[in-house]
Design a protein around this motif. Structure first.
Motif, PDB file in Angstrom:
ATOM      1  N   ILE A 161       0.833  -1.199   0.000  1.00  0.00           N
ATOM      2  CA  ILE A 161       0.000   0.000   0.000  1.00  0.00           C
ATOM      3  C   ILE A 161       0.871   1.253   0.000  1.00  0.00           C
ATOM      4  N   LEU A 162       2.137   1.133   0.434  1.00  0.00           N
ATOM      5  CA  LEU A 162       3.034   2.279   0.460  1.00  0.00           C
ATOM      6  C   LEU A 162       3.438   2.716  -0.949  1.00  0.00           C
ATOM      7  N   ASP A 163       3.287   1.831  -1.924  1.00  0.00           N
ATOM      8  CA  ASP A 163       3.577   2.180  -3.320  1.00  0.00           C
ATOM      9  C   ASP A 163       2.329   2.624  -4.075  1.00  0.00           C
ATOM     10  N   ALA A 164       1.147   2.377  -3.518  1.00  0.00           N
ATOM     11  CA  ALA A 164      -0.099   2.726  -4.186  1.00  0.00           C
ATOM     12  C   ALA A 164      -0.298   4.243  -4.191  1.00  0.00           C
ATOM     13  N   HIS A 165      -1.032   4.729  -5.191  1.00  0.00           N
ATOM     14  CA  HIS A 165      -1.422   6.141  -5.291  1.00  0.00           C
ATOM     15  C   HIS A 165      -0.219   7.075  -5.438  1.00  0.00           C
ATOM     16  N   SER A 166       0.918   6.556  -5.794  1.00  0.00           N
ATOM     17  CA  SER A 166       2.129   7.370  -5.858  1.00  0.00           C
ATOM     18  C   SER A 166       2.591   7.506  -7.313  1.00  0.00           C
ATOM     19  N   ASP A 167       3.560   8.410  -7.524  1.00  0.00           N
ATOM     20  CA  ASP A 167       4.098   8.563  -8.879  1.00  0.00           C
ATOM     21  C   ASP A 167       5.136   7.496  -9.208  1.00  0.00           C
ATOM     22  N   HIS A 168       5.365   6.594  -8.249  1.00  0.00           N
ATOM     23  CA  HIS A 168       6.295   5.477  -8.502  1.00  0.00           C
ATOM     24  C   HIS A 168       5.591   4.135  -8.295  1.00  0.00           C
ATOM     25  N   GLU A 169       4.258   4.091  -8.461  1.00  0.00           N
ATOM     26  CA  GLU A 169       3.518   2.856  -8.169  1.00  0.00           C
ATOM     27  C   GLU A 169       4.129   1.672  -8.919  1.00  0.00           C
ATOM     28  N   LEU A 170       4.275   0.571  -8.189  1.00  0.00           N
ATOM     29  CA  LEU A 170       4.924  -0.606  -8.782  1.00  0.00           C
ATOM     30  C   LEU A 170       4.483  -1.867  -8.051  1.00  0.00           C
ATOM     31  N   ILE A 171       4.799  -2.986  -8.660  1.00  0.00           N
ATOM     32  CA  ILE A 171       4.637  -4.276  -8.005  1.00  0.00           C
ATOM     33  C   ILE A 171       5.857  -5.120  -8.337  1.00  0.00           C
ATOM     34  N   GLN A 172       6.342  -5.853  -7.351  1.00  0.00           N
ATOM     35  CA  GLN A 172       7.497  -6.717  -7.561  1.00  0.00           C
ATOM     36  C   GLN A 172       7.067  -7.950  -8.357  1.00  0.00           C
ATOM     37  N   ILE A 173       7.776  -8.256  -9.427  1.00  0.00           N
ATOM     38  CA  ILE A 173       7.402  -9.373 -10.286  1.00  0.00           C
ATOM     39  C   ILE A 173       7.422 -10.709  -9.547  1.00  0.00           C
ATOM     40  N   PRO A 174       8.446 -11.029  -8.759  1.00  0.00           N
ATOM     41  CA  PRO A 174       8.414 -12.324  -8.057  1.00  0.00           C
ATOM     42  C   PRO A 174       7.211 -12.449  -7.114  1.00  0.00           C
ATOM     43  N   GLU A 175       6.850 -11.367  -6.423  1.00  0.00           N
ATOM     44  CA  GLU A 175       5.694 -11.432  -5.532  1.00  0.00           C
ATOM     45  C   GLU A 175       4.408 -11.614  -6.325  1.00  0.00           C
ATOM     46  N   LEU A 176       4.301 -10.932  -7.462  1.00  0.00           N
ATOM     47  CA  LEU A 176       3.132 -11.089  -8.318  1.00  0.00           C
ATOM     48  C   LEU A 176       3.005 -12.521  -8.806  1.00  0.00           C
TER      49      LEU A 176
END
Length: 393
Positions: free
Chosen positions: A335-350
């Motif tokens: 949630i710390l990456d959500a709504h930000s200008d750097h929103e991302l998801i880690q590929i291994p976690e996905l």
């Protein structure tokens, strides 16, 4: 022409979720404008044999010219026969809207991340859920599984509120939000308020002829910031954010009107905090409740790390009607990456999320194995009573 979302047939499972997440991120679906996303999901699901219902949701405020949006409800053929008056036993849910601004996907394989609006909140989660559900279809174990993807979670929760009219009665609700792949034990409640102050406008050179609406509002806000709010060991402290301020029409005139919009993240029922707000503000401003819900206790399954959520989700707005129903909240991303200008998801976690969603869904379809950390009746009661009618506050 609606975007085509599809994983390539030759892709490995790990590659398929990357490509599907990328495709979903590249569909603009800001809150109020989710039309393309709903139709793209419908096409993906129908192609794989799902029955799909697009449920109309009234236009969002400020988007009236765009007309209705749609929730996406999908189930396997025959589910309605098996549970005619209840729908699927297990309901998998997330939301299809994102906060602005839209920006497209970038797959950064060198750093192992996917960037873009909705990468973790919640386009990546949707990709993992869809592929997990499809794996169960292919193994013949998805007959009692339903999918519910709703609009406007990021704004007014009107999608989930509208979804209640589908009269679904799942035994298990599994909601996807970015929780760092941890099962959430409980989430904070919410109290959103508007403070309205009234004055008399006049020339600022002669302030005795008028009354500023801004001055008492600012004083009241300072007193609220200094007030003591409830806290406990499980959910931490009640927090206050003064998110919006408006007032006045010129720098050289006293303001006739002023307002502030506040959001409290709650660890107690909203009535307790509201009472303190009204006592603190007094006659300096009118207090208008916009929305409110209580903290929600959730279920967990053995074998997964747990945490608490300081953010609000659609769970508080879904009517779990079965007396022993259980609700779960879990998803990849932070949630710390959500709504930000750097929103991302880690590929291994996905990639791992596809497997654990499949495993969790299978456990729920068969009935949870092992004990949960919250008894079902307690969780259901908390969820079912969590939405507060603002008119009563």
């Amino acid at each position: 022409m609606l975007p085509d979302i599809d994983e390539r047939n030759e892709d490995s499972p790990g590659e398929a979720v990357i490509r599907l997440a990328e495709s979903l991120i590249n569909i603009e679906s800001l809150s109020g404008s989710e039309h393309a996303m709903a139709h793209a999901l419908k096409g993906w699901l129908i192609k794989r044999g799902w029955e799909v219902v697009l449920q109309p949701v009234p236009p969002a405020l400020g988007h009236e010219e765009e007309g209705e949006r749609w929730n996406v409800y999908a189930f396997r053929p025959g589910t309605g026969v098996a549970r005619r008056d209840k729908g699927p036993k297990v309901l998998l849910n997330s939301h299809i809207d994102t906060v602005p601004p839209f920006y497209s996907a970038t797959v950064d394989r060198q750093n192992g991340v996917i960037r873009g609006r909705g990468a973790c909140d919640t386009k990546g989660i949707l990709a993992a859920q869809l592929l997990a559900a499809q794996r169960l279809v292919e193994s013949g174990q998805a007959a009692d599984l339903g999918l519910l993807y709703v609009v406007s979670e990021e704004t007014d929760h009107s999608g989930m509120k509208q979804a209640n009219s589908l009269n679904l009665r799942p035994n298990f609700l599994l909601v996807g939000e970015p929780t760092e792949s941890k099962m959430i034990r409980s989430q904070k409640g919410l109290l959103k308020l508007r403070l309205l102050s009234h004055g008399v406008s006049c020339h600022s050179g002669y302030p005795s002829l008028g009354k500023s609406a801004i001055d008492p509002l600012v004083d009241a806000l300072q007193d609220l910031k200094r007030a003591h709010w409830p806290q406990n060991e499980e959910l931490g402290a009640t927090t206050l954010n003064i998110g919006l301020l408006k007032g006045g029409h010129a720098a050289n005139a006293l303001a006739a009107e002023a307002e502030a919009t506040l959001v409290f993240r709650l660890i107690t029922p909203p009535e307790q905090v509201l009472e303190t707000v009204r006592a603190t503000v007094g006659d300096r401003a009118d207090v208008e409740v916009i929305t409110a819900n209580t903290p929600v206790q959730l279920n967990t399954l053995e074998g997964y790390a747990t945490d608490v959520a300081c953010f609000n989700t659609d769970i508080a707005y879904f009517d779990l009607r079965e007396p022993t129903a259980q609700a779960f909240l879990m998803g990849p991303g932070s949630i710390l990456d959500a709504h930000s200008d750097h929103e991302l998801i880690q590929i291994p976690e996905l990639q791992r999320a596809v497997a654990y969603y499949e495993e969790i869904l299978l456990r729920l379809l068969k009935g949870p194995r092992g004990s949960t950390q919250r008894v079902a009746s307690q969780a259901a009661e908390s969820v079912g009573a969590s939405v507060v009618d603002a008119r009563a506050l």
